[in-house]
Write an enzyme that holds these catalytic residues in place. Structure first.
Site, PDB file in Angstrom:
ATOM      1  N   LYS A 191       0.893  -1.169   0.000  1.00 17.47           N
ATOM      2  CA  LYS A 191       0.000   0.000   0.000  1.00 17.47           C
ATOM      3  C   LYS A 191       0.931   1.219   0.000  1.00 17.47           C
ATOM      4  O   LYS A 191       0.955   2.048   0.919  1.00 17.47           O
ATOM      5  CB  LYS A 191      -0.935  -0.050   1.220  1.00 17.47           C
ATOM      6  CG  LYS A 191      -2.043   0.978   1.207  1.00 17.47           C
ATOM      7  CD  LYS A 191      -3.170   0.693   0.230  1.00 17.47           C
ATOM      8  CE  LYS A 191      -4.130   1.876   0.190  1.00 17.47           C
ATOM      9  NZ  LYS A 191      -5.140   1.800  -0.867  1.00 17.47           N
ATOM     10  N   ASP A 223      -5.258  -3.149  -2.813  1.00 20.47           N
ATOM     11  CA  ASP A 223      -6.686  -3.096  -3.170  1.00 20.47           C
ATOM     12  C   ASP A 223      -6.882  -3.590  -4.613  1.00 20.47           C
ATOM     13  O   ASP A 223      -7.802  -4.361  -4.908  1.00 20.47           O
ATOM     14  CB  ASP A 223      -7.287  -1.696  -2.937  1.00 20.47           C
ATOM     15  CG  ASP A 223      -6.367  -0.546  -3.315  1.00 20.47           C
ATOM     16  OD1 ASP A 223      -5.226  -0.797  -3.751  1.00 20.47           O
ATOM     17  OD2 ASP A 223      -6.796   0.620  -3.188  1.00 20.47           O
ATOM     18  N   ASP A 247      -2.508 -12.611   4.679  1.00 22.15           N
ATOM     19  CA  ASP A 247      -3.561 -13.378   5.352  1.00 22.15           C
ATOM     20  C   ASP A 247      -4.881 -13.210   4.601  1.00 22.15           C
ATOM     21  O   ASP A 247      -5.559 -14.178   4.254  1.00 22.15           O
ATOM     22  CB  ASP A 247      -3.695 -12.864   6.796  1.00 22.15           C
ATOM     23  CG  ASP A 247      -4.799 -13.566   7.565  1.00 22.15           C
ATOM     24  OD1 ASP A 247      -4.891 -14.802   7.454  1.00 22.15           O
ATOM     25  OD2 ASP A 247      -5.579 -12.877   8.260  1.00 22.15           O
ATOM     26  N   ASP A 251      -7.087 -16.074   1.902  1.00 19.13           N
ATOM     27  CA  ASP A 251      -8.467 -16.568   2.062  1.00 19.13           C
ATOM     28  C   ASP A 251      -9.258 -16.274   0.788  1.00 19.13           C
ATOM     29  O   ASP A 251     -10.044 -17.102   0.321  1.00 19.13           O
ATOM     30  CB  ASP A 251      -9.176 -15.880   3.248  1.00 19.13           C
ATOM     31  CG  ASP A 251      -9.004 -16.634   4.570  1.00 19.13           C
ATOM     32  OD1 ASP A 251      -7.959 -17.287   4.741  1.00 19.13           O
ATOM     33  OD2 ASP A 251      -9.914 -16.556   5.420  1.00 19.13           O
TER      34      ASP A 251
END
Ligand code: NAD
Ligand code: IPM
Ligand code: MN
Length: 369
Positions: A191, A223, A247, A251
């Site tokens: 970021k 993003d 993390d 997922d």
């Protein structure tokens, strides 16, 4: 070869999936004439209940004296009270930190036979084969200050996002080395546009890339990466990211494979090529959690845990053929339409956790050397 493995089943579906992974480990060890010595350790909520701590000293000693660790999952609503100062998750976080397991390798491969188990369109999934390299012992999870307090402006809390150049260098090296054995591409996720740590992350990724002229380095904002993972996932090879982003993105990436129950991982204290020679134990764990919503029902998918055993054999013991036998048995079981409910479609033979384990071990036992 003698394999000395610590097994930490943990909470929720952790013990259910670990039991199947352990059966697979026993099958493959006996098929190839190796010897296996296992030690079971308490961790997480079950360790809190029995000993008052999420990582008892005895468990840490068992891990330190093992060649490799197989971990299930920790956590659950029983231990989620806001007033409790000890959390099950502290157990796995402490073990990662204590053993210096800074490199978490999370492969994401879409199996052809599972293409209809994913909610994503078939044309997006073909060719998906990436590895997420997640920094595991730094960033928001560990840096100080990390606390909560109250003053005249009310309740406040702080977590700290801190990275040293050394922490970024070593995870970048793991990612670039891995890419050099694969499709020669690294996507470094940060970021950069907002965070100072993101700017350091990007700077060091660029510096490390000069040692790997064959590898194509791409920088991507987190993003955008979250969006590209579902828009054009086949374009990724190796993704490297800091602890929290890694993390979350992993997922998300599990949906490409059809289920959270499909993604294994390896947590290492160095690069993949160093791990078999290292005297330090590495840890192997499914990326999913304790899944309290399906706990005790016998429906959890054990494949992530089983594929974690394959990663263990390959990385900690350099037993490549043994690892492949597991991976082929998983693939053949899926090709034969066996599915736990998380993956089931109308053509599936729906099986329980232990039946899925049995289908896979049967295939391992049947195959000839
Ligand atoms: P989760 O990964 O446990 O579950 C998310 C969803 O995926 C649930 O609907 C669950 O049923 C499903 N799922 C997960 N694993 C599955 C499997 N093997 N087969 C079929 N379906 C599966 O995440 P959560 O619900 O956000 O967290 C539950 C608890 O687990 C929390 O206490 C959390 O802290 C903990 N957790 C632990 C680990 C770990 O120990 N490594 C990882 C993630 C979450
Ligand atoms: C994981 C889990 C853990 C993490 C939790 C249980 C601390 O979500 O292994 O992905 O966030 O690292
Ligand atoms: Mn997670």
């Amino acid at each position: 070869m003698k394999l000395n493995v610590a097994i930490l089943p943990g909470d929720g579906v952790g013990p259910e999936v670990t039991a199947e992974a352990e059966k697979v480990l026993h099958s493959v060890v006996s098929r190839f004439g190796h010897k296996l010595d296992t030690s079971i350790g308490l961790i997480g909520g079950s360790a809190i209940d029995e000993t008052g701590t999420a990582l008892p000293e005895n468990t840490l000693n068992i891990c330190r004296n093992s060649d490799a660790i197989l971990f299930g999952a920790v956590g659950g609503p029983k231990w989620d009270s806001a007033s409790s100062s000890i959390r099950p998750e502290d157990g796995i976080l402490a073990i990662r930190k204590e053993l210096g397991l800074f490199a978490n390798i999370r492969p994401v491969k879409a199996y052809n036979s599972l293409i209809h188990s994913s909610p994503l369109k078939e044309d997006r999934l073909s060719g998906v084969d990436m590895v997420i390299v997640r920094e595991l012992t730094g960033g928001l999870y560990f840096a100080q200050p990390k606390k909560r307090w109250a003053d005249e402006s009310g309740r406040q809390a702080v977590d700290t996002l801190l990275y040293s150049e050394n922490e970024i260098f070593r995870i970048m090296k793991v990612a670039f080395e891995l890419a050099s054995t694969r499709k020669l591409k690294v996507t470094s996720v940060d970021k950069f546009n907002v965070l100072e740590t993101g700017r350091l992350w990007r700077e060091i990724a660029t510096e490390v890339s000069s040692d790997y002229p064959d590898i194509d380095l791409e920088h991507m904002l987190v993003d955008n990466a979250a969006m590209q993972l579902v828009r054009a996932p086949a374009k990724f090879d190796v993704i490297v990211s800091e602890n929290t982003f890694g993390d979350i993105l992993s997922d998300e990436a599990s949906v490409l494979t059809g289920s959270m129950g499909m993604l294994p991982s390896a947590s290492l204290s160095g690069s993949i090529s160093e791990s078999a020679a290292s005297s330090k134990a590495s840890l192997y764990e499914p990326i999913h959690g304790s899944a309290p919503d399906i706990q005790g029902k016998g429906v959890a998918n054990p494949i992530a845990a089983i594929l974690s055993v394959a990663m263990m054999l390959r990385y900690s013991f350099d037993l490549r053929e043994e690892a492949e036998v597991i991976e082929l048995a998983v693939q053949d079981t899926l090709d034969s339409q066996y599915r736990t409910p998380d993956l089931a479609t109308d053509k599936s033979i729906v099986v329980s956790t232990s039946e899925m384990g049995l289908q896979i071990t049967n295939r391992i036992n049947k195959t000839t050397n």
